[in-house]
Write an enzyme that holds these catalytic residues in place. Structure first.
Site, PDB file in Angstrom:
ATOM      1  N   GLY A 123      89.048  32.249 -29.275  1.00 50.80           N
ATOM      2  CA  GLY A 123      89.554  33.334 -30.113  1.00 50.80           C
ATOM      3  C   GLY A 123      90.218  34.428 -29.295  1.00 50.80           C
ATOM      4  CG  ASP A 168      80.604  26.969 -26.105  1.00 52.92           C
ATOM      5  OD1 ASP A 168      79.529  26.701 -25.520  1.00 52.92           O
ATOM      6  OD2 ASP A 168      80.670  27.178 -27.324  1.00 52.92           O
ATOM      7  CE  LYS A 224      87.662  34.405 -25.455  1.00 55.21           C
ATOM      8  NZ  LYS A 224      87.942  33.393 -26.477  1.00 55.21           N
ATOM      9  CB  THR A 225      84.038  36.431 -26.435  1.00 57.28           C
ATOM     10  OG1 THR A 225      83.773  36.412 -27.834  1.00 57.28           O
ATOM     11  CG2 THR A 225      82.741  36.770 -25.715  1.00 57.28           C
ATOM     12  CG  ASP A 278      82.096  36.731 -30.697  1.00 55.79           C
ATOM     13  OD1 ASP A 278      82.876  37.368 -31.419  1.00 55.79           O
ATOM     14  OD2 ASP A 278      82.010  35.492 -30.718  1.00 55.79           O
TER      15      ASP A 278
END
Ligand code: FBP
Length: 549
Positions: free
Chosen positions: A77, A172, A198-199, A201
């Site tokens: 994402g 992941d 990266k994320t 979340d």
């Protein structure tokens, strides 16, 4: 391409860098590491990349570096700042040697396998400095996990003389980066692999990685929107707003937004799980606040709901686990035609308790639970409309209480889902600086011949000049977990810690936020102005580091 005045101004923004990355840089090795759990299994699976030392970048001597070609991949994402990692990589490579080249693999990891790439030149890079989005090369969710895919990678790297691949991704994707690094070392093909955290979340963090990039900007965007809604609610005084927030399993985004905006209710999935709560108990908790506020004439409010909530209700979690195991690579299920056939099939395969729960869910939610898994085998929580489920259940309960004369208020609810609104926002100064520093850091790890590492920049609550850059072996963050029905080595996901400072702060204040209106209206991200307005990190980070208490 036409640009807004802010776009033009941001194009000229020069990210702030840690002192250690400003001049000549050398890599300093620290102590050897071990994985956070399951040491024997991880060591056996990663014989070449296990136990490597932590690295720190410090000022060094002037060094002549040979030109090097590097490939970069954006995975998963979008998260604000990805373009700046690539800009940092480009500038870092050119700093090492002006003849170095950066290739971008197109559309995510599949670009490496399918040999789709573009050379990123100065003209292209300059168009994307300090911008949001991943459109410079595109992203994708293809899972890099099979040896034939790795071998296709070797082919294209040989053709382009690429010596290192940088994978910008979440837990992941960085796990896969490490598998790739290990495979390339075993094959002795001379291709290094470096990851970047990266994320939006915020769940890729640990003792070394303080935060993933994108979390800061995304939370600031959502908090602005929540603040705006709160001001509307407080003006019109007639709606309850149920706001679901992206973040996959972890509730970091919901918690951070609550800290920034002080809503009436914020659910935290990790707490729901710890307290073994049922869906009905969650609904009762919301109803109690609504009833209490209505008695004070406050028939409005805001409720934040983490998108992963449903997975953390223990009975639901069991159901989802059974569904994940049942639906992994299940061609028989995929071949079924109608929703009803699928529903019957699923019911026939579930355990009696899960079958009962599945049967009790509104059809729409039950269908959403069996929709396509993502390539990592996870249920796509962003597509499950928990906010609507809660509105339906809360309305029913309030109607019942009204019938019994226990509730006299008015209940009108609106639902919102914030996710895509923030994933590609123009990066905050924090993310712009952090990401650029990550990109430069990755170049020096490459120059030092490192592989199987994640670029890291820490000490992030200090001024950017004092940030510390380096690398952490990816194996250090791994443990064994069940994925698609099989035990796999994966980077441990960081969920909200109930004994951590951010949750404790929230828990200490939530009762008073529920009863009275103590809304904060954070306003839009500011890019220019006083540092205390423009460069502030997240509340989560400041509470974790003890900068605020
Ligand atoms: P990753 O950074 O882990 O790839 O995911 C970020 C995210 O925005 C999650 O919060 C959300 O659940 C998911 O992506 C939605 O992805 P998609 O748009 O591909 O359905």
């Amino acid at each position: 391409m036409q640009k807004s005045p802010l776009q033009i101004a941001r194009g000229n923004y020069q990210p702030k860098l840690p002192v250690a990355l400003k001049g000549n840089v050398k890599v300093q090795e620290g102590a050897a590491t071990q994985s956070v759990a399951d040491q024997e299994e991880i060591k056996a699976l990663f014989p070449n990349t296990y136990g490597l030392p932590v690295l720190e970048l410090v000022n060094g001597e002037e060094t002549a570096y040979p030109a090097v070609n590097v490939g970069v991949i954006l995975s998963g994402g979008q998260a604000p700042g990805g373009h700046n990692v690539i800009c940092g990589l480009f500038d870092g490579l050119k700093r090492l040697n002006k003849d170095s080249k950066l290739y971008g693999f197109l559309g995510g990891p599949s670009g490496l396998i399918e040999h789709k790439y573009t050379e990123l030149t100065a003209d292209i890079i300059d168009e994307y400095r300090n911008t949001g989005g991943f459109d410079i090369i595109g992203s994708g969710r293809t899972k890099l996990e099979e040896t034939w895919q790795f071998d296709k990678g070797i082919e294209i790297c040989k053709e382009l003389n690429i010596k290192a691949i940088v994978i910008i991704g979440g837990d992941d994707s960085n796990t896969n980066a490490c598998v790739l690094a290990e495979y390339y070392l075993q094959k002795q093909c001379g291709i290094q692999v470096i990851g970047c955290p990266k994320t939006i979340d915020g769940d890729l963090k640990n003792s070394m990685i303080e935060t993933s990039f994108g979390f800061d900007t995304a939370c600031k965007v959502y908090s602005e929107l929540i603040g705006n809604i709160q001001r509307d609610a407080n003006s019109a005084k007639k709606y309850w707003h149920f706001i679901r927030l992206m973040g996959r399993s972890a509730s970091h985004i919901a918690l951070e937004c609550a800290l920034q905006s002080q809503p009436n209710i914020c659910l935290i999935s990790e707490e729901v799980e710890k307290k073994n709560m049922t869906l009905n108990e969650i609904v009762d908790g919301i109803v109690n606040v609504i009833v209490e506020r209505s008695e004070a004439g406050l028939n409005f409010g805001t409720i934040l709901i983490p998108e992963g909530l449903i997975e953390f209700i223990p009975a639901m979690k069991r159901l989802i686990r059974e569904l994940n195991d049942m639906l992994a690579n299940n061609e028989e299920f995929v071949a079924l035609g109608t929703d009803d056939e699928k529903r019957q099939y699923v019911k026939g395969m579930l355990s009696p308790e899960s079958r009962e729960l599945y049967r009790s869910l509104p059809k729409g939610i039950a269908r959403q639970l069996t929709m396509d898994r993502d390539p990592h085998g996870n249920v796509q929580v962003s597509q499950i409309e928990t906010e609507k489920l809660l509105i339906e259940m809360v309305a029913k309960k309030l109607a019942m209480l009204k019938g019994e004369g226990k509730y006299k208020g008015k209940f009108a609810a609106l639902n919102h889902f914030f996710g895509y609104e923030g994933r590609c926002a123009t990066p905050s100064n924090f993310d712009a600086d952090y990401c650029y520093a990550l990109g430069i850091t990755a170049t020096y790890l490459i120059a030092a011949g490192k592989t199987g590492y994640m670029a890291l920049v820490r000490n992030l609550t200090a001024h950017a000049a004092e940030w510390i850059a380096g690398g952490v072996p990816i194996t250090m963050m791994m443990n064994m977990e069940k994925r698609n029905g099989k035990m796999k080595p994966v980077i441990q996901k960081a969920l909200v810690e109930l004994d951590g400072a951010p949750f404790k702060f929230f828990a200490a204040h939530r009762d008073s936020w529920a009863k009275t209106n103590q809304y904060i209206y954070p306003g839009p991200i500011q890019y220019y102005g006083p540092s205390e307005v423009c460069d502030l990190p997240t509340h989560t980070l400041m509470l974790e580091k003890g900068v605020i208490k």
